[in-house]
Write an enzyme that holds these catalytic residues in place. Structure first.
Site, PDB file in Angstrom:
ATOM      1  N   ASP A 125       0.866  -1.169   0.000  1.00 22.71           N
ATOM      2  CA  ASP A 125       0.000   0.000   0.000  1.00 22.71           C
ATOM      3  C   ASP A 125       0.909   1.228   0.000  1.00 22.71           C
ATOM      4  OD1 ASP A 125      -2.078   1.770   0.038  1.00 22.71           O
ATOM      5  OD2 ASP A 125      -3.180   0.778   1.642  1.00 22.71           O
TER       6      ASP A 125
HETATM    7  C1  BGC Z   1      -4.968   3.270  -0.104  1.00 27.06           C
HETATM    8  C2  BGC Z   1      -5.052   2.262  -1.218  1.00 27.06           C
HETATM    9  C3  BGC Z   1      -4.897   2.969  -2.540  1.00 27.06           C
HETATM   10  C4  BGC Z   1      -3.581   3.731  -2.555  1.00 27.06           C
HETATM   11  C5  BGC Z   1      -3.346   4.483  -3.848  1.00 27.06           C
HETATM   12  C6  BGC Z   1      -3.721   4.118  -0.216  1.00 27.06           C
HETATM   13  O1  BGC Z   1      -3.705   5.112   0.740  1.00 27.06           O
HETATM   14  O2  BGC Z   1      -5.006   2.615   1.143  1.00 27.06           O
HETATM   15  O3  BGC Z   1      -6.275   1.577  -1.158  1.00 27.06           O
HETATM   16  O4  BGC Z   1      -4.956   2.028  -3.590  1.00 27.06           O
HETATM   17  O5  BGC Z   1      -3.575   4.655  -1.494  1.00 27.06           O
HETATM   18  O6  BGC Z   1      -4.213   5.529  -3.988  1.00 27.06           O
END
Ligand code: BGC
Length: 783
Positions: A314
């Site tokens: 993530d």
């Molecule tokens: C989120 C993810 C997301 C990523 C990119 C993160 O903060 O938890 O679900 O895909 O950001 O935007």
């Protein structure tokens, strides 16, 4: 000066660099904290840079790896044989943070990024395409950067309320098509964290509280997406079940409980779809960050589930180089703090074996070959808006749950109504959507004008205001009842709303609960005095209908005083039309809850949400970036999932608690009767039963099969193991036959690290909800 390592012609070269952001390295804690902060503030926009113009694809290159008759693994092997170390490493990380925070005065960057959440430049000399990733949980996000329209689909919870695998396939196929049309080749959707914490700000992205339901739905969605030539991604692996302190929370849970609940959802999703990517989550699990947790990544996901794709972190969820690489992380996103030069250095020193590095690259390239990124690159074109409307409306119609319908209040008969009061929740202009990285830009922008900033305060866009899709319930209701006087009251003054309700034949009150990534809701009560509003309207008009637009379950202190309640979730760009079709009976509701609505938060496993404690010492307060003034609390804390296996309805069953609305519950305008249950053990356990439509309307019944395991298994009272959505004309009877997957009847033995079927008596239950199971039969298994 700090020491850095750079790559030159595939060799690691030691050099020096100026401390700070550009060219230097951001501190790990800074990154994790900032992500949470930026999402909380709603301002995260990754500006990953490559070379050239947005959307350029790698030129066609000939090479033996382009031979489509070879397997994806063979093609990846051939290609890796051509790559330098530098090229290999370039595929293992994004380039987001460094350039995002380039110092003022830097030359404008050239990029091929389409502006999605993630971008990894490909390698043109080898024909390796750019990896263009977009968040796409409920539709393609951040389309606005290049003026692209995407369909705002109903929330994941709405999709899950349909229990409809075919519809989940349509949902994924639509997202896949729109990603392709916008030039993306990888989705970051597919969230299936289970509803252990119903106040979670991201419940709306996910698919409820049951691992089999969530796993099978996401499996179909990912399968469909990958059929469009888009790499799918299931997230957030694992146990990222609350947003509060998500970067610092250490989830405590036993192996058996995690394997039979949250991890089972991922297992089913991965196995049923052959998904190309899994995103590891921000939190720690039993003391180790998920993105460097060998039990989660290597032992379970890769070995036990047989996952052949790649694990990406993530955004800011990577915390180490060697530890993470050896634990099974394959790609750092969105930056190169750990998997850029640091990884090259670790490989050169032998800390990370070259074979592991090549395995990381192999996993990425074999996925790109398997899904078709080399052979079928996306083609940018205008999105088919009407095809999107069609899917969005069908999902909302199949996903809106009729929770109460006293005295047959619904469906409404337009010809008998002279006046209708429509109240609250900006129903004159739109329907609510969920916030954070899943937010789809509505066409024309937020249908509700954001509040002006407070004097000297932050601009509204930074305050993460709720976004409303332009689908007006008021207009849709007017269209259904053209001869009635349909009046609107904003609901800000309960007295005025009640006065309008009093003078109308019926009152339809829209209420909402905004939720977003980056935080949980403080309670399950409707915010902004909306309970008071509903009570005032219900006291003024006995024919009060409540329409909920919520991300989470909510409590309903007024439930006994209203005639009807519809849970529309966040219903998407055609939400109003779907709601009106259900209110007026053009669509017979059939959705069932994928999560429990408690009577009170006192009934939850954790009556109070687990929050990050205040900093213990000064050392807990860390600036997210060198040079910035503000600091954030980085103190770690634990959440003990000591309810273990008892997630959702299993908790209420085991604890003898009566929910407000049970898992699997939902009403229809017709009625159904169940009979003739037979359970027979052949090669597998087969269950058959009859369902009859005993009412006067055609409808679809979601017939559910639960099983109680033998007492020696030590399980909660029952678990969902199968279901069927049965279409029935009035009076029609259908025989339903379902073969139960033995895996779903098994338990996970942590001592043997294996699933096993406990010999004994299995009671099979059949009916229309987890609390309405008229049929049962006991069979002996495993003896
Ligand atoms: C989120 C993810 C997301 C990523 C990119 C993160 O903060 O938890 O679900 O895909 O950001 O935007």
């Amino acid at each position: 000066m700090t020491e850095t390592w750079t790559l030159s012609n595939g060799k690691v070269v030691k050099g020096e660099n100026v401390p700070g952001v550009a060219g230097g390295r951001l501190r790990p804690l800074a990154i994790i904290s900032l992500t949470a902060w930026l999402f909380t503030l709603g301002i995260l926009a990754t500006s990953a840079r490559g070379q050239g113009q947005p959307g350029n694809q790698a030129p066609a290159v000939q090479g033996p790896w382009m031979d489509k008759s070879l397997s994806p693994d063979r093609r990846a092997e051939l290609l890796i044989g051509q790559m330098t170390l530098e090229e290999k490493i370039s595929l293992l990380h994004g380039r987001g943070w460094r350039e995002m925070f380039a110092p003022p005065g830097s030359p404008p960057p050239q990029t091929r990024s389409l502006g999605g959440a993630g971008f990894i430049p490909g390698i043109p000399r080898l024909g390796i395409p750019d990896l263009q990733m977009a968040d796409a949980a409920v539709g393609v996000t951040r389309g606005a950067r290049f003026g692209r329209y995407s369909t705002a689909l109903p929330s994941g919870t709405s999709e899950a309320s349909s229990w409809d695998l075919k519809l989940a396939h349509d949902y994924g196929a639509l997202i896949g098509r729109e990603l392709r049309d916008q030039g993306y080749n990888m989705s970051l959707g597919g969230g299936i964290n289970l509803t252990r914490e119903p106040r979670n700000g991201r419940t709306f992205e996910y698919k409820g509280e049951d691992p089999i339901l969530a796993g099978k739905l996401v499996g179909q969605e990912m399968k469909a997406l990958q059929e469009q030539g888009i790499i799918g991604d299931i997230k957030h692996y694992a146990l990222n079940d609350q947003e509060s302190g998500r970067n610092f929370v250490d989830v405590r849970i036993g192996k058996r409980a995690m394997r039979e609940s949250d991890l089972l959802a991922f297992e089913i999703g991965v196995k049923e779809s052959g998904v190309g990517a899994v995103m590891c989550s921000y939190n720690l699990v039993n003391g180790t960050y998920a993105c460097e947790n060998p039990y989660l990544l290597e032992d379970t996901l890769k070995k036990d589930f047989g996952f052949q794709g790649f694990v990406l972190s993530d955004w800011g969820g990577t915390h180490s180089t060697t530890k993470a690489a050896l634990a099974g992380l394959d790609m750092e996103m969105p930056s190169d703090t750990y998997f850029g030069e640091a990884l090259a250095k670790a490989v050169t020193s032998g800390e990370v074996p070259l074979s592991r590095l090549e395995n990381m690259v192999h996993r990425i390239l074999r996925t790109e070959f398997a899904v078709g990124l080399f052979d079928l690159p996306p083609d940018r074109k205008a999105v088919d808006v009407f095809a999107g409307f069609d899917v969005a409306q069908r999902v909302a119609e199949q996903g809106t749950v009729l929770l109460k319908n006293a005295q047959g209040q619904l469906p409404l008969r337009a010809s008998r109504l002279h006046s209708i009061a429509v109240i609250g929740s900006h129903a004159e202009v739109g329907v609510l959507s969920g916030g954070g990285s899943a937010q789809v830009d509505p066409p024309g922008g937020n249908a509700v004008l954001p509040l002006p900033p407070p004097p000297g305060g932050l601009p509204p866009a930074l305050l993460g205001q709720p976004v409303w899709d332009p689908s007006s319930p008021l207009k849709a209701i007017r269209a259904k009842a053209p001869h009635a006087k349909v009046e609107y009251n904003a609901g800000l003054d309960p007295g005025a709303a009640a006065a309008l309700a009093k003078g109308s034949d019926i009152a339809i009150v829209f209420v909402n609960q905004p939720t977003s990534e980056g935080g949980d809701v403080p309670s399950l009560s409707l915010p902004d005095n909306q309970d008071q509003l509903v009570s005032a309207v219900a006291a003024a008009n006995p024919h009060t209908i409540v329409v909920l637009e919520t991300g989470d379950p909510v409590t309903m202190p007024w439930i006994d005083n209203v005639r009807a309640v519809l849970e529309a979730w966040y219903p998407g760009i055609r939400g109003a039309e779907a709601i009106a079709n259900i209110l007026f009976g053009d669509v017979n509701p059939c959705a069932k809850l994928p999560l429990t609505f408690p009577r009170s938060e006192a009934d939850l496993p954790r009556p109070k949400p687990t929050q990050q404690p205040p900093p213990a010492t000064e050392a807990d307060m860390v600036s997210p970036f060198p040079g910035v003034r503000f600091r954030i609390n980085t103190r770690r804390f634990e959440v003990d999932y000591n309810e273990g296996l008892k997630v959702g309805y299993k908790w209420y069953d085991a604890e003898g608690k009566q929910p407000l609305f049970a898992f699997g519950y939902g009403l229809s305008y017709t009625s159904y009767a169940y009979s003739a249950l037979k359970a027979a053990q052949g090669e597998a356990l087969t269950v058959s039963f009859k369902v009859k439509n005993t009412g006067g309307r055609a409808g679809a019944e979601i017939a559910q099969v639960y099983v109680s395991l033998p007492p020696s298994a030590g399980e909660p009272p029952k678990r969902l193991v199968a279901w069927a959505k049965v279409q029935l004309a009035p009076g029609e009877v259908k025989l339903v036959t379902l073969t139960l997957d033995p895996h779903y009847l098994s338990i996970f033995n942590p001592d043997k690290d294996a699933w096993e079927l406990v010999p004994g008596d299995y009671k099979v239950w059949v009916g229309g909800s987890s609390r309405d199971l008229p049929l049962s039969e006991t069979v002996k298994l495993g003896q």
